[in-house]
Design a protein around this motif. Sequence first.
Motif, mmCIF file in Angstrom:
data_model
loop_
_atom_site.group_PDB
_atom_site.id
_atom_site.type_symbol
_atom_site.label_atom_id
_atom_site.label_comp_id
_atom_site.label_asym_id
_atom_site.label_seq_id
_atom_site.Cartn_x
_atom_site.Cartn_y
_atom_site.Cartn_z
ATOM 1 N N PRO A 116 0.813 -1.211 0.000
ATOM 2 C CA PRO A 116 0.000 0.000 0.000
ATOM 3 C C PRO A 116 0.851 1.268 0.000
ATOM 4 C CG PRO A 116 0.130 -0.870 2.219
ATOM 5 C CD PRO A 116 0.844 -1.854 1.335
ATOM 6 N N LEU A 117 0.246 2.374 -0.457
ATOM 7 C CA LEU A 117 0.938 3.657 -0.379
ATOM 8 C C LEU A 117 1.093 4.064 1.084
ATOM 9 C CD1 LEU A 117 0.028 3.627 -3.368
ATOM 10 C CD2 LEU A 117 -0.404 6.073 -3.168
ATOM 11 N N GLY A 121 -8.931 6.800 4.250
ATOM 12 C CA GLY A 121 -10.053 5.990 3.852
ATOM 13 C C GLY A 121 -10.704 6.671 2.660
ATOM 14 N N ASP A 122 -11.495 5.935 1.889
ATOM 15 C CA ASP A 122 -12.281 6.514 0.798
ATOM 16 C C ASP A 122 -11.447 7.369 -0.151
ATOM 17 O OD1 ASP A 122 -14.276 5.533 2.580
ATOM 18 O OD2 ASP A 122 -14.394 7.499 3.529
ATOM 19 N N PRO A 123 -10.310 6.873 -0.651
ATOM 20 C CA PRO A 123 -9.424 7.729 -1.459
ATOM 21 C C PRO A 123 -10.025 8.065 -2.820
ATOM 22 C CG PRO A 123 -8.659 5.459 -1.527
ATOM 23 C CD PRO A 123 -9.781 5.500 -0.527
ATOM 24 N N TYR A 124 -9.729 9.274 -3.261
ATOM 25 C CA TYR A 124 -10.190 9.747 -4.561
ATOM 26 C C TYR A 124 -9.038 10.481 -5.224
ATOM 27 C CZ TYR A 124 -13.121 11.913 -8.139
ATOM 28 O OH TYR A 124 -13.677 12.290 -9.340
ATOM 29 N N ILE A 125 -8.770 10.155 -6.498
ATOM 30 C CA ILE A 125 -7.692 10.813 -7.235
ATOM 31 C C ILE A 125 -8.255 11.488 -8.479
ATOM 32 C CG2 ILE A 125 -5.580 10.488 -8.581
ATOM 33 C CD1 ILE A 125 -4.759 8.288 -6.713
ATOM 34 N N LEU A 126 -7.997 12.772 -8.604
ATOM 35 C CA LEU A 126 -8.324 13.530 -9.805
ATOM 36 C C LEU A 126 -7.066 13.718 -10.630
ATOM 37 C CD1 LEU A 126 -10.137 15.477 -11.550
ATOM 38 C CD2 LEU A 126 -9.233 17.323 -10.099
ATOM 39 N N LYS A 127 -7.124 13.347 -11.903
ATOM 40 C CA LYS A 127 -6.072 13.725 -12.842
ATOM 41 C C LYS A 127 -6.523 15.021 -13.482
ATOM 42 C CE LYS A 127 -3.020 12.219 -16.552
ATOM 43 N NZ LYS A 127 -2.684 11.179 -17.558
ATOM 44 N N ALA A 128 -5.878 16.131 -13.119
ATOM 45 C CA ALA A 128 -6.327 17.449 -13.534
ATOM 46 C C ALA A 128 -5.804 17.817 -14.916
ATOM 47 C CB ALA A 128 -5.882 18.490 -12.506
ATOM 48 N N SER A 129 -6.273 18.942 -15.441
ATOM 49 C CA SER A 129 -5.863 19.387 -16.770
ATOM 50 C C SER A 129 -4.396 19.774 -16.825
ATOM 51 C CB SER A 129 -6.725 20.576 -17.210
ATOM 52 O OG SER A 129 -6.610 21.654 -16.285
ATOM 53 N N GLY A 132 -2.125 17.879 -15.774
ATOM 54 C CA GLY A 132 -1.405 16.616 -15.846
ATOM 55 C C GLY A 132 -1.033 16.023 -14.510
ATOM 56 N N MET A 133 -1.288 16.742 -13.433
ATOM 57 C CA MET A 133 -0.955 16.265 -12.096
ATOM 58 C C MET A 133 -2.103 15.446 -11.515
ATOM 59 S SD MET A 133 2.096 17.237 -11.134
ATOM 60 C CE MET A 133 2.038 17.246 -9.333
ATOM 61 N N TYR A 134 -1.753 14.558 -10.581
ATOM 62 C CA TYR A 134 -2.727 13.783 -9.834
ATOM 63 C C TYR A 134 -2.891 14.404 -8.445
ATOM 64 C CZ TYR A 134 -2.092 10.120 -13.356
ATOM 65 O OH TYR A 134 -2.031 9.415 -14.528
ATOM 66 N N TYR A 135 -4.157 14.561 -8.019
ATOM 67 C CA TYR A 135 -4.445 15.116 -6.702
ATOM 68 C C TYR A 135 -5.290 14.109 -5.933
ATOM 69 C CZ TYR A 135 -2.725 19.343 -8.876
ATOM 70 O OH TYR A 135 -1.928 20.266 -9.535
ATOM 71 N N MET A 136 -4.765 13.644 -4.792
ATOM 72 C CA MET A 136 -5.443 12.621 -3.995
ATOM 73 C C MET A 136 -5.971 13.213 -2.698
ATOM 74 S SD MET A 136 -4.174 8.855 -2.676
ATOM 75 C CE MET A 136 -2.590 9.443 -2.085
ATOM 76 N N ILE A 137 -7.235 12.941 -2.426
ATOM 77 C CA ILE A 137 -7.860 13.321 -1.170
ATOM 78 C C ILE A 137 -8.538 12.087 -0.592
ATOM 79 C CG2 ILE A 137 -8.179 15.765 -1.698
ATOM 80 C CD1 ILE A 137 -10.938 15.130 -2.722
ATOM 81 N N TRP A 189 4.507 10.935 -3.923
ATOM 82 C CA TRP A 189 3.429 11.817 -3.494
ATOM 83 C C TRP A 189 3.942 12.923 -2.574
ATOM 84 C CZ3 TRP A 189 -1.323 11.477 -5.600
ATOM 85 C CH2 TRP A 189 -1.616 10.308 -6.318
ATOM 86 N N LYS A 190 3.498 14.140 -2.832
ATOM 87 C CA LYS A 190 3.845 15.306 -2.014
ATOM 88 C C LYS A 190 2.676 15.653 -1.108
ATOM 89 C CE LYS A 190 4.737 20.277 -2.357
ATOM 90 N NZ LYS A 190 4.803 21.446 -3.284
#
Length: 368
Positions: free
Chosen positions: A36-37, A42-50, A52-57, A77-78
């Motif tokens: 695992p990372l 819990g309930d992770p969500y990743i947006l690949k934005a315009s 080009g970066m990935y944002y995880m909440i 991950w930062k």
Amino acid sequence: MKQNRFRNFSLVLLFLLTTFFTACQSEKKQLKIENPLPVEFGDPYILKASDGMYYMIGTGGVTDGFKMYSSSDLKNWKDEGRIYQGNTSDSWNIANFWAPELYEKDGKFYLLFSADWRENPTNELENFRIGVAVADNPTGPYTDLFDRPIFDPGYPVIDGNLWFENDKVYLYYSRCCYKNPVESEVADWAREKGMFDEIEESWVYGVELQPDFSGIIAEPKLLLRPPLKMDDQQAEWESRSVTSGEVNRRWTEGSYLFKNEDTYYIMYSANYFGGKNYAVGYATSDSPLGPFQKADNNPVLQKNVEQGGIVTGTGHNSVTVAPDGETMICVYHGRTSETGDERVVFIDPMEITADGKLVVHGPTTAEK
């Protein structure tokens, strides 16, 4: 002689092209995530934005709000710190900040999330609603778009998910189990066994939203619920929290909708999120509001300890795309025998097969 040279050239060209495409396919399969990372969400969500970066909440990391991690490759991950502060003197929400999702629309970023509603005149133990916050940048800070939840259905709701199609916006959510006892053959079985007097259930609904997220259009439609009969193909895996004696609830939650060709896929989680039996299934439809048919290869993601693995409690997933722009990625939380009770993030490839079946290639863990 010229024909031989041409034939030889063609064979060489074919060999080079075959080697190139094989290498490309191999490269696509080289996205190896060390699961695992090191992220306790819990309930992770990743947006690949315009950009080009990935944002995880996800749920956790900070109190009364949400934090974020960013990445360019899904591997490194930062920590971006807190992006939303709830439970303030003027906020509609006061506690239990859960299941955030992130969307980019018309140059702005929208944070969808669940929380306890401050307005609670009857002192309900579960008073969850879904709200939305907005920011100019993906890393925030996010501020509430309204001083209230998006809407009040009259019962607690969590796990909001959005689908944008043409000029329409659809909201998917889970009605909580709280005060929703349901008669079924599973409930009868539990009473006969002396395990539980009643079984509460959570159900997934869908509804069209106003384009500005200010409210709903028409009445929500019931899309998914646990099976009523024990001989239903889905009953065994969706009822494990009850049949194992864990708790008197059956969940249908954590929905995530996407479209592949002309088919809508809605993924969902069943069983107790805090237990080992949390697992993911899916259903399909030719319309964003159903009716949906549950798949015969469910569950598509579940614990692997019976197969010699160390992962349990897999669920509440989202979907993104790998840096190659093609490979579908399933993002979800789980627990391992090494990480203990804390939920941690997993990222595994998934695909839609030629016959339309959804397959998640997980859970996987890094070799030690």
